[in-house]
Design an enzyme around this catalytic site. Structure first.
Site, PDB file in Angstrom:
ATOM      1  N   ASP A 454       2.883  90.178  57.533  1.00 54.97           N
ATOM      2  CA  ASP A 454       4.063  89.425  57.094  1.00 54.97           C
ATOM      3  C   ASP A 454       3.651  88.125  56.422  1.00 54.97           C
ATOM      4  O   ASP A 454       4.204  87.737  55.409  1.00 54.97           O
ATOM      5  CB  ASP A 454       5.000  89.146  58.281  1.00 54.97           C
ATOM      6  CG  ASP A 454       4.303  88.430  59.437  1.00 54.97           C
ATOM      7  OD1 ASP A 454       3.068  88.519  59.538  1.00 54.97           O
ATOM      8  OD2 ASP A 454       4.998  87.780  60.244  1.00 54.97           O
ATOM      9  N   ARG A 458       0.883  81.440  60.163  1.00 56.12           N
ATOM     10  CA  ARG A 458       1.337  80.985  61.486  1.00 56.12           C
ATOM     11  C   ARG A 458       0.840  81.936  62.581  1.00 56.12           C
ATOM     12  O   ARG A 458       0.082  82.859  62.325  1.00 56.12           O
ATOM     13  CB  ARG A 458       2.859  80.860  61.493  1.00 56.12           C
ATOM     14  CG  ARG A 458       3.586  82.176  61.377  1.00 56.12           C
ATOM     15  CD  ARG A 458       5.093  81.968  61.418  1.00 56.12           C
ATOM     16  NE  ARG A 458       5.794  83.214  61.218  1.00 56.12           N
ATOM     17  CZ  ARG A 458       6.846  83.365  60.427  1.00 56.12           C
ATOM     18  NH1 ARG A 458       7.311  82.336  59.724  1.00 56.12           N
ATOM     19  NH2 ARG A 458       7.435  84.521  60.332  1.00 56.12           N
ATOM     20  N   ASP A 459       1.323  81.703  63.799  1.00 55.34           N
ATOM     21  CA  ASP A 459       0.864  82.505  64.938  1.00 55.34           C
ATOM     22  C   ASP A 459       1.548  83.874  64.908  1.00 55.34           C
ATOM     23  O   ASP A 459       2.292  84.232  65.807  1.00 55.34           O
ATOM     24  CB  ASP A 459       1.175  81.775  66.253  1.00 55.34           C
ATOM     25  CG  ASP A 459       2.643  81.376  66.354  1.00 55.34           C
ATOM     26  OD1 ASP A 459       3.372  81.499  65.335  1.00 55.34           O
ATOM     27  OD2 ASP A 459       3.077  80.952  67.439  1.00 55.34           O
ATOM     28  N   GLU A 460       1.310  84.604  63.860  1.00 58.51           N
ATOM     29  CA  GLU A 460       1.942  85.905  63.708  1.00 58.51           C
ATOM     30  C   GLU A 460       0.972  86.820  62.968  1.00 58.51           C
ATOM     31  O   GLU A 460       0.132  87.442  63.570  1.00 58.51           O
ATOM     32  CB  GLU A 460       3.278  85.757  62.964  1.00 58.51           C
ATOM     33  CG  GLU A 460       4.241  86.863  63.307  1.00 58.51           C
ATOM     34  CD  GLU A 460       5.711  86.470  63.185  1.00 58.51           C
ATOM     35  OE1 GLU A 460       6.519  87.372  63.204  1.00 58.51           O
ATOM     36  OE2 GLU A 460       6.032  85.273  63.073  1.00 58.51           O
ATOM     37  N   ASP A 467       8.436  94.654  56.227  1.00 63.69           N
ATOM     38  CA  ASP A 467       7.933  93.903  55.080  1.00 63.69           C
ATOM     39  C   ASP A 467       7.216  94.823  54.098  1.00 63.69           C
ATOM     40  O   ASP A 467       7.468  94.818  52.897  1.00 63.69           O
ATOM     41  CB  ASP A 467       6.997  92.778  55.551  1.00 63.69           C
ATOM     42  CG  ASP A 467       7.677  91.826  56.534  1.00 63.69           C
ATOM     43  OD1 ASP A 467       8.362  92.311  57.450  1.00 63.69           O
ATOM     44  OD2 ASP A 467       7.536  90.602  56.385  1.00 63.69           O
ATOM     45  N   TRP A 521      12.714  98.803  59.155  1.00 63.21           N
ATOM     46  CA  TRP A 521      11.377  98.518  59.677  1.00 63.21           C
ATOM     47  C   TRP A 521      10.719  99.860  60.051  1.00 63.21           C
ATOM     48  O   TRP A 521       9.739 100.263  59.418  1.00 63.21           O
ATOM     49  CB  TRP A 521      11.462  97.561  60.865  1.00 63.21           C
ATOM     50  CG  TRP A 521      11.458  96.115  60.417  1.00 63.21           C
ATOM     51  CD1 TRP A 521      10.426  95.238  60.556  1.00 63.21           C
ATOM     52  CD2 TRP A 521      12.499  95.384  59.749  1.00 63.21           C
ATOM     53  NE1 TRP A 521      10.765  94.019  60.006  1.00 63.21           N
ATOM     54  CE2 TRP A 521      12.018  94.083  59.514  1.00 63.21           C
ATOM     55  CE3 TRP A 521      13.780  95.702  59.317  1.00 63.21           C
ATOM     56  CZ2 TRP A 521      12.779  93.102  58.864  1.00 63.21           C
ATOM     57  CZ3 TRP A 521      14.538  94.730  58.667  1.00 63.21           C
ATOM     58  CH2 TRP A 521      14.040  93.450  58.450  1.00 63.21           C
ATOM     59  N   GLU A 733       9.158  82.998  52.613  1.00 61.50           N
ATOM     60  CA  GLU A 733       9.858  83.863  53.564  1.00 61.50           C
ATOM     61  C   GLU A 733      11.372  83.699  53.440  1.00 61.50           C
ATOM     62  O   GLU A 733      12.114  84.670  53.426  1.00 61.50           O
ATOM     63  CB  GLU A 733       9.432  83.497  54.985  1.00 61.50           C
ATOM     64  CG  GLU A 733      10.185  84.271  56.056  1.00 61.50           C
ATOM     65  CD  GLU A 733       9.634  84.015  57.442  1.00 61.50           C
ATOM     66  OE1 GLU A 733       9.127  82.899  57.669  1.00 61.50           O
ATOM     67  OE2 GLU A 733       9.708  84.926  58.282  1.00 61.50           O
ATOM     68  N   HIS A 754       5.246  85.045  52.229  1.00 69.22           N
ATOM     69  CA  HIS A 754       5.715  86.352  52.687  1.00 69.22           C
ATOM     70  C   HIS A 754       5.958  87.187  51.424  1.00 69.22           C
ATOM     71  O   HIS A 754       6.733  86.782  50.574  1.00 69.22           O
ATOM     72  CB  HIS A 754       7.066  86.195  53.380  1.00 69.22           C
ATOM     73  CG  HIS A 754       7.013  86.182  54.867  1.00 69.22           C
ATOM     74  ND1 HIS A 754       6.329  85.237  55.582  1.00 69.22           N
ATOM     75  CD2 HIS A 754       7.591  87.003  55.785  1.00 69.22           C
ATOM     76  CE1 HIS A 754       6.502  85.481  56.884  1.00 69.22           C
ATOM     77  NE2 HIS A 754       7.251  86.551  57.028  1.00 69.22           N
TER      78      HIS A 754
END
Ligand code: BGC
Length: 860
Positions: A454, A458-460, A467, A521, A733, A754
């Site tokens: 994505d 960041r913490d992802e 996506d 998704w 994003e 994103h």
């Protein structure tokens, strides 16, 4: 004279270590006046014997392996020639194809597991070292290597490769990928040393959002390295390294993917990669038999992650805090490389951020990914250092602890991602639109770091299914994404539940996000392979994913309620509709069950179409009937009385683009309503993840091209060009990740990188430039540029499986001048604005046609 070029096995130009016994062959024809009638392949084996056989298909698109299946380690050379216009071409350049370790039983070396305390905090890296003796320099040598964790390795002091974060991220419980390296030239007679540095990566450490999870895949990291040498007589043996391995903590004192890497150069032992080094202070690691790893070892498909380019700062500035701020002018995924000379014990810290806010690094959107690297000098002189076990998403960096002159700053940003082949380009007369396209290319690069993520910062950084579902057509046009997507789809299938459930991101990390699979998704399970088949002509991806595709639609069937539409399920809906409040991105204008039902129809139709291709007519009948039942119920529920969806552009666009409404009059009404809603919204974007990729198509195909252009060229927020007007260098994003006053959107989920909303570039390629595939693999294309929006020129080119396709047009004095280049094997249907239609084959074609009055008006 016809030439066969670009020969590949399993799409790899470097076919060392292919993971299949029957790698498919692909090539292109150059200078061919017509498609090949026949083709044949010649294989030369290691012993010099050769055989020549006809190929089942002469078109060069993933042609079945024509020779006996390869066995593990077997190396052959393959060339191809083609019969064109009754003349055989020369043989192509030979391609060396070498099988990897095709049986799990081929692995005999153990997993080397350094012992370390099982604590939930950042851990150091480990150095691993093994010394061994060879009686003679080998005639050839291979290192088969992977890790639970991430690693770098060296042989006799020389780096094994420039890979970053090897072996990448897969669903480790199911699959662990290894690579094969030709290390012949790195070995010598006598003493040799193999060394590796191992860190946590995705395997261990913290990953995931909302605090994340520790040690998702295991509590210990490990290295698996099998060295095999072949002598002049052709005898191959494994060099037993097991008992020779020793370990100490590495110079990276604290490492985390999100946190960054802290490196203390004083901890790197001198000469540890040289023979004769004394490792007596080192410990003996644990050795775990490979059978205990409990996962399938699989040769990597596709290219690795590595530094692809390096950027120099466009500005360097000393801040009042004493820090040095560097602006690289581009938001990237990667790390810094710093060259400096510091006294022993002095530490240089590197901070990263995508944007500035109030003239400071805007780090809030990073959430719990501090993204700080540090280097502590050993004072031995000038050094050049880049972190190895982390990666950041950033445009700006600040150096803390720099005491030299500005003029001495020698820092570059290494752009790191999967090393994919560039395949698609776009240009046009509007610089803002070109920039939107370029920003999308960058967001794809930054998010194709081994798997489709994505965001990179960041913490992802998870493999969010929705996506890539919306972005897949754009990805397939822009880059050779097949390796990344093939590998990731295997994980989708591996992690799918027994009831067909598809996790919302893959690999799945249980960090608190609802387990329910959401429409758009989970539909990645059907739409991504289908898109790959459409764009690359690769039927085998459908064959491979078939059980997963069917299982997803079977799962959808469980979600259909008594009314015949999807009901009651967890849904993200038209995620990030600009009307949704920052803290609730799922609160869209369009009913989430309309989205879910529309996607159920789309997925079921894809599965029915796939069944036809795979010859499973029973399955076809079953899934077709299901699709049409849901389509009918969806039509009745939402598309009869249109009042309930009149102000929901995503709903209207789905009706058109997902074929939910077929009656021409009803479609016209739907198109008119959509155009009215878009105008009512002042040609600002009113769609989220689901509507955004299709709205321009829905407008253009229902006779409202002008509205599509007005939407596309809008610069006020929310719009595609608003971020461009704010200086964006990637796709954001949120439509307003940065607010017009320069502050960062207060939503906790605000990234500046994103790719999802950049999916619209597929419209730029197909409709604005006019280069659209109309049969799988671009075997047939439709060239139908639709000028508008004041554009005076546009062009797109794409390196298709058959070779380069190029379309370019210019508009002057009401005349459209169109140039089309078609490679051999592709048939193009050229549709001109005056209604003229031409079907042409290979070659360069030029057309000139008057623009009809209405369109002339629109382009003014
Ligand atoms: C991700 C998205 C994703 C979404 C769905 C976000 O945190 O960054 O891109 O699809 O969650 O919930």
């Amino acid at each position: 004279m016809t030439a066969v070029t670009g020969l590949r096995a399993e799409l790899r130009a470097d076919a060392l270590g292919v993971g299949t016994a029957a790698p498919r062959l692909s090539w292109r024809l150059e200078q061919a006046p017509e498609p090949a009638e026949q083709a044949e392949a010649r294989m030369v084996s290691a012993d010099g014997s050769s055989s020549t056989v006809p190929l089942v298909a002469p078109d060069g698109v993933l042609v079945d392996w024509p020779f006996p299946e390869l066995v593990s380690r077997q190396r052959v050379e393959v060339s191809v020639r083609a019969l064109v216009a009754r003349e055989w071409s020369d043989w192509s350049e030979p391609l060396a194809v070498e099988a990897a370790l095709l049986e799990q039983g081929d692995w005999s070396e153990p997993l080397v597991v350094p012992s370390a305390a099982a604590v939930h905090e950042l851990r150091p890296s480990h150095l691993l070292r093994a010394e061994f003796t060879l009686d003679e320099a080998p005639a050839s040598a291979r290192l088969y290597v992977t890790a639970q964790g991430v690693f770098t390795a060296a042989l006799n002091g020389g780096p094994l490769s420039d890979e970053h974060l090897a072996p990448g991220w897969t669903s480790y419980t199911h699959r662990l990928r290894y690579r094969v390296h030709d290390v012949t030239a790195m070995l010598r007679a006598g003493a040799n040393v193999i060394g590796a540095e191992l860190a946590d990566g995705w395997f261990r450490g913290r990953i995931g959002f909302d605090g994340g999870l520790w040690d998702v895949f295991g509590e210990h990291v490990g290295l698996l390295a099998q060295l095999e040498v072949t002598d002049a007589q052709g005898d191959t043996r494994v060099v037993p390294l097991g008992d020779a391995w020793r370990q100490i903590p590495g110079p990276a004192t604290r490492v985390g993917l999100y946190e960054g890497e802290s490196y203390d150069a004083r901890l790197l032992p001198d000469g540890w990669l040289e023979p004769g080094f004394d490792p007596s202070a080192w410990r003996v690691p644990q050795l775990r038999p490979v059978v205990e790893i409990g996962t399938v070892l699989e040769a990597a498909v596709g290219e690795p992650v590595r530094p692809i380019e390096s950027l120099r700062p466009v500005s360097v500035e000393k801040r009042p805090s004493g820090r040095l701020r560097l602006d690289f002018g581009q938001n990237i995924s990667g790390v810094l490389r710093v060259k400096a000379d510091l006294p022993a014990g002095r530490t240089l810290r590197m901070h990263h951020a995508e944007v500035l806010e109030n003239d400071e690094l805007g780090t809030r959107p990073l959430r719990e990914a501090p993204s700080i690297d540090s280097y502590t000098s050993d004072g031995s002189g000038p050094f050049s250092w880049a972190p190895r076990f982390t990666i950041h998403g950033f445009r700006y960096a600040e150096l803390e602890g720099w005491h030299g002159d500005l003029a001495d700053v020698d820092v570059e940003a290494l752009v790191i991602h999967t090393d994919m082949e560039r395949r698609g380009w776009f240009a046009c007369s509007d610089p803002m639109l070109e920039k939107l396209h370029e920003n999308t290319v960058w967001s794809m690069r930054d998010n194709f770091v081994d798997l489709p993520t994505d965001c990179p910062q960041r913490d992802e950084r998870m493999g969010w299914t929705g996506d890539i579902q919306v972005f897949a057509p754009a990805a397939e046009f822009l880059y050779g994404a097949d390796g990344v997507l093939t590998s990731w789809l295997r994980d989708v299938a591996a992690e799918q539940g027994s009831d067909g459930w598809v996790p919302n991101f893959v690999p799945w990390v249980e960090c608190g996000f609802p387990r329910g699979a959401s429409a758009a998704w989970g539909d990645a399970a059907t739409i991504v392979p289908w898109t790959m088949y459409q764009r690359r002509g690769d039927l085998s991806i459908l064959r491979e994913q078939w059980p997963s595709m069917k299982a997803w639609v079977d799962h959808l069937a469980l979600r259909v309620g008594p009314g015949g539409v999807v009901e009651g399920s967890m849904e993200l809906g038209d995620w990030l509709d600009p009307a949704a409040p920052p803290e609730n991105p799922a609160a869209a204008r369009t009913d989430k069950y309309l989205v879910a039902s529309a996607y159920a129809v789309r997925s079921a139709r894809i599965v029915a179409d796939t069944a036809v291709l795979l010859g499973d007519l029973e399955a076809e009948a079953h899934y077709r009937a299901f699709a049409e039942r849901v389509a009918e119920a969806t039509r009745r529920r939402w598309f009869e009385d249109l009042a309930s969806i009149a102000d929901a552009p995503t709903a209207l666009a789905l009706g058109l683009e997902f074929g939910l409404v077929e009656d021409p009059d009803a479609r016209r009404r739907l198109g008119d309503l959509l155009a009215a809603a878009v105008r009512e919204g002042g040609h600002h974007v009113q769609t989220g993840f689901v509507g955004t990729p299709i709205i321009c198509d829905a407008l253009a195909s229902s006779g409202h091209l002008d509205d599509a252009y007005a939407l596309l060229l809008q610069q006020e927020c929310p719009s595609w060009l608003y971020p461009v007007s704010m200086g964006a260098t990637t796709i954001w994003e949120r439509w307003d990740s940065m607010l017009p006053d320069g502050s960062i959107n207060p939503g906790g989920m605000t990234s500046f990188n994103h790719y999802a909303l950049g999916a619209v570039v597929d419209f730029l390629h197909r409709v604005v430039a006019g280069l659209a595939p109309s049969a799988p693999g671009y075997r047939e294309i439709t060239v139908q540029p639709r000028p508008g929006g004041g554009l005076t020129s546009a062009s797109a080119s794409h390196l298709s499986p058959f070779g380069m396709i190029a379309v370019s047009w210019e508009l002057a004095d009401g005349l459209l001048a169109l140039d089309v280049e078609v490679p051999t094997g592709v048939s193009a249907r050229v549709i001109l604005p005056d209604g003229g239609v031409h079907t042409v084959g290979a070659g360069a074609h030029h057309y000139s046609a008057p623009m009809p009055a209405a369109q002339k008006e629109a382009t003014r």
